[in-house]
Design a protein around this motif. Structure first.
Motif, PDB file in Angstrom:
ATOM      1  N   VAL A  46     -52.035 -76.511  31.549  1.00 11.91           N
ATOM      2  CA  VAL A  46     -51.677 -77.419  32.634  1.00 11.91           C
ATOM      3  C   VAL A  46     -50.740 -76.670  33.572  1.00 11.91           C
ATOM      4  O   VAL A  46     -49.761 -76.070  33.137  1.00 11.91           O
ATOM      5  N   GLN A  47     -51.093 -76.649  34.855  1.00 12.38           N
ATOM      6  CA  GLN A  47     -50.309 -75.931  35.848  1.00 12.38           C
ATOM      7  C   GLN A  47     -50.247 -76.724  37.141  1.00 12.38           C
ATOM      8  O   GLN A  47     -51.148 -77.495  37.458  1.00 12.38           O
ATOM      9  N   VAL A  48     -49.172 -76.495  37.903  1.00 15.46           N
ATOM     10  CA  VAL A  48     -49.026 -77.078  39.230  1.00 15.46           C
ATOM     11  C   VAL A  48     -48.994 -75.929  40.228  1.00 15.46           C
ATOM     12  O   VAL A  48     -48.242 -74.965  40.061  1.00 15.46           O
ATOM     13  N   PHE A  49     -49.835 -76.020  41.261  1.00 12.20           N
ATOM     14  CA  PHE A  49     -49.918 -75.002  42.300  1.00 12.20           C
ATOM     15  C   PHE A  49     -49.511 -75.612  43.638  1.00 12.20           C
ATOM     16  O   PHE A  49     -49.776 -76.785  43.897  1.00 12.20           O
ATOM     17  N   SER A  64     -50.261 -79.751  47.080  1.00 13.96           N
ATOM     18  CA  SER A  64     -49.977 -79.507  45.668  1.00 13.96           C
ATOM     19  C   SER A  64     -51.204 -79.861  44.835  1.00 13.96           C
ATOM     20  O   SER A  64     -51.947 -80.776  45.173  1.00 13.96           O
ATOM     21  N   GLU A  65     -51.398 -79.102  43.762  1.00 14.29           N
ATOM     22  CA  GLU A  65     -52.525 -79.308  42.864  1.00 14.29           C
ATOM     23  C   GLU A  65     -52.046 -79.241  41.429  1.00 14.29           C
ATOM     24  O   GLU A  65     -51.314 -78.337  41.052  1.00 14.29           O
ATOM     25  N   LEU A  66     -52.457 -80.221  40.654  1.00 14.41           N
ATOM     26  CA  LEU A  66     -52.219 -80.192  39.212  1.00 14.41           C
ATOM     27  C   LEU A  66     -53.564 -79.914  38.562  1.00 14.41           C
ATOM     28  O   LEU A  66     -54.522 -80.656  38.767  1.00 14.41           O
ATOM     29  N   LEU A  68     -55.575 -79.208  34.957  1.00 16.47           N
ATOM     30  CA  LEU A  68     -55.452 -79.481  33.536  1.00 16.47           C
ATOM     31  C   LEU A  68     -56.778 -79.172  32.855  1.00 16.47           C
ATOM     32  O   LEU A  68     -57.839 -79.575  33.327  1.00 16.47           O
ATOM     33  N   THR A  69     -56.707 -78.436  31.753  1.00 20.58           N
ATOM     34  CA  THR A  69     -57.896 -78.177  30.948  1.00 20.58           C
ATOM     35  C   THR A  69     -57.606 -78.554  29.506  1.00 20.58           C
ATOM     36  O   THR A  69     -56.462 -78.456  29.048  1.00 20.58           O
ATOM     37  N   LEU A  70     -58.637 -79.000  28.822  1.00 20.73           N
ATOM     38  CA  LEU A  70     -58.527 -79.374  27.417  1.00 20.73           C
ATOM     39  C   LEU A  70     -59.295 -78.364  26.564  1.00 20.73           C
ATOM     40  O   LEU A  70     -60.288 -77.785  27.018  1.00 20.73           O
ATOM     41  N   VAL A  71     -58.851 -78.182  25.336  1.00 18.71           N
ATOM     42  CA  VAL A  71     -59.537 -77.308  24.396  1.00 18.71           C
ATOM     43  C   VAL A  71     -60.924 -77.905  24.103  1.00 18.71           C
ATOM     44  O   VAL A  71     -61.075 -79.119  23.999  1.00 18.71           O
ATOM     45  N   ASP A  72     -61.931 -77.075  24.018  1.00 15.50           N
ATOM     46  CA  ASP A  72     -63.309 -77.478  23.732  1.00 15.50           C
ATOM     47  C   ASP A  72     -63.912 -78.383  24.799  1.00 15.50           C
ATOM     48  O   ASP A  72     -64.777 -79.209  24.509  1.00 15.50           O
ATOM     49  N   ASN A  73     -63.435 -78.260  26.041  1.00 19.71           N
ATOM     50  CA  ASN A  73     -63.998 -79.026  27.143  1.00 19.71           C
ATOM     51  C   ASN A  73     -64.122 -78.086  28.334  1.00 19.71           C
ATOM     52  O   ASN A  73     -63.174 -77.405  28.687  1.00 19.71           O
ATOM     53  N   GLN A  74     -65.290 -78.060  28.964  1.00 22.40           N
ATOM     54  CA  GLN A  74     -65.554 -77.133  30.067  1.00 22.40           C
ATOM     55  C   GLN A  74     -65.022 -77.633  31.411  1.00 22.40           C
ATOM     56  O   GLN A  74     -64.956 -76.875  32.365  1.00 22.40           O
ATOM     57  N   SER A  75     -64.636 -78.894  31.504  1.00 19.59           N
ATOM     58  CA  SER A  75     -64.186 -79.474  32.771  1.00 19.59           C
ATOM     59  C   SER A  75     -62.766 -79.042  33.120  1.00 19.59           C
ATOM     60  O   SER A  75     -61.940 -78.811  32.248  1.00 19.59           O
ATOM     61  N   VAL A  76     -62.533 -78.944  34.421  1.00 16.29           N
ATOM     62  CA  VAL A  76     -61.188 -78.718  34.947  1.00 16.29           C
ATOM     63  C   VAL A  76     -60.801 -80.004  35.667  1.00 16.29           C
ATOM     64  O   VAL A  76     -61.476 -80.428  36.604  1.00 16.29           O
ATOM     65  N   PHE A  77     -59.733 -80.636  35.215  1.00 16.12           N
ATOM     66  CA  PHE A  77     -59.280 -81.898  35.799  1.00 16.12           C
ATOM     67  C   PHE A  77     -58.219 -81.576  36.837  1.00 16.12           C
ATOM     68  O   PHE A  77     -57.198 -80.964  36.516  1.00 16.12           O
ATOM     69  N   VAL A  78     -58.468 -81.969  38.086  1.00 13.98           N
ATOM     70  CA  VAL A  78     -57.605 -81.586  39.194  1.00 13.98           C
ATOM     71  C   VAL A  78     -57.124 -82.820  39.943  1.00 13.98           C
ATOM     72  O   VAL A  78     -57.916 -83.699  40.281  1.00 13.98           O
ATOM     73  N   LEU A  79     -55.826 -82.865  40.202  1.00 14.47           N
ATOM     74  CA  LEU A  79     -55.239 -83.856  41.094  1.00 14.47           C
ATOM     75  C   LEU A  79     -54.679 -83.086  42.289  1.00 14.47           C
ATOM     76  O   LEU A  79     -54.026 -82.054  42.106  1.00 14.47           O
ATOM     77  N   THR A  80     -54.911 -83.569  43.503  1.00 13.33           N
ATOM     78  CA  THR A  80     -54.373 -82.909  44.688  1.00 13.33           C
ATOM     79  C   THR A  80     -53.635 -83.922  45.545  1.00 13.33           C
ATOM     80  O   THR A  80     -53.990 -85.104  45.582  1.00 13.33           O
ATOM     81  N   LYS A  81     -52.623 -83.428  46.235  1.00 12.28           N
ATOM     82  CA  LYS A  81     -51.862 -84.290  47.138  1.00 12.28           C
ATOM     83  C   LYS A  81     -51.182 -83.431  48.184  1.00 12.28           C
ATOM     84  O   LYS A  81     -50.607 -82.400  47.871  1.00 12.28           O
ATOM     85  N   ASN A  82     -51.260 -83.875  49.434  1.00 11.81           N
ATOM     86  CA  ASN A  82     -50.539 -83.210  50.507  1.00 11.81           C
ATOM     87  C   ASN A  82     -49.120 -83.766  50.495  1.00 11.81           C
ATOM     88  O   ASN A  82     -48.922 -84.967  50.650  1.00 11.81           O
ATOM     89  N   ILE A  83     -48.141 -82.900  50.308  1.00  8.09           N
ATOM     90  CA  ILE A  83     -46.758 -83.363  50.182  1.00  8.09           C
ATOM     91  C   ILE A  83     -45.921 -83.063  51.430  1.00  8.09           C
ATOM     92  O   ILE A  83     -44.698 -83.118  51.389  1.00  8.09           O
TER      93      ILE A  83
END
Length: 173
Positions: A46-49, A64-66, A68-83
């Motif tokens: 999990v990282q914030v960029f 800003s972008e958060l 998140l990746t989970l073990v054994d899951n190929q998806s990348v879960f992304v939240l974005t927001k203009n701050i």
């Protein structure tokens, strides 16, 4: 000045705006909770960029972008927001901190996006059951965008209808 030309352009802009509103915003805004599915697992990363974004007019803001990746899951879960010009996104930093502490997470996405690489995130819950990001926050951007596009659409179509009414009224007299 050719009023027919501008009335037709208003109609085109109105219809296009309403179509864009439904295409881009309605699918998120009108998603019922019953059509969401949970994906649970151990947190891999999990990282914030923060990225500086420049607008066409030369103004600068921070996105800003958060991620998140989970073990054994190929998806990348992304939240974005203009701050804007703020240095940090406190919500994303808090989510990152709590997820790193619990090391487990449950993420809610649409059933139809289950195999997607970057599905739209509707809710994030940490391993302790605390809701860190909820459906209302996910729908906030869609509400604003949907209302703006509907407003522009109704205005453009209304401009065309008014022009046709005045044109018809002029021919009758």
């Amino acid at each position: 000045m050719d009023k027919d030309y501008y009335a037709e352009k208003g109609l085109f802009v109105g219809i296009a705006s309403i179509c864009m509103g439904f295409y881009f915003f309605a699918s998120t805004l009108f998603t019922p909770q019953s059509s969401l599915t949970e994906i649970s697992g151990e947190i891999d990363n999990v990282q914030v960029f923060y990225n500086q974004v420049e607008s066409r007019r030369g103004g600068k803001s921070i996105k800003s972008e958060l991620k998140l990746t989970l073990v054994d899951n190929q998806s990348v879960f992304v939240l974005t927001k203009n701050i804007g010009n703020k240095g940090d996104n406190y919500l994303f930093e808090e989510i990152k901190k709590k997820l790193n502490q619990s090391r487990e997470s449950t993420i809610w996405i649409k059933n139809s996006q289950k195999g997607d690489f970057k599905p739209h995130v509707f809710r994030i819950v940490d391993g302790n059951g605390t809701i860190l990001y909820n459906i209302q926050e996910a729908k906030t951007h869609s509400k604003f965008g949907f209302l703006i596009t509907m407003g522009v659409g109704i205005f453009g179509i209304g401009l065309y209808i008014r022009h046709q009414y005045l044109k018809q009224k002029k021919y009758k007299s």
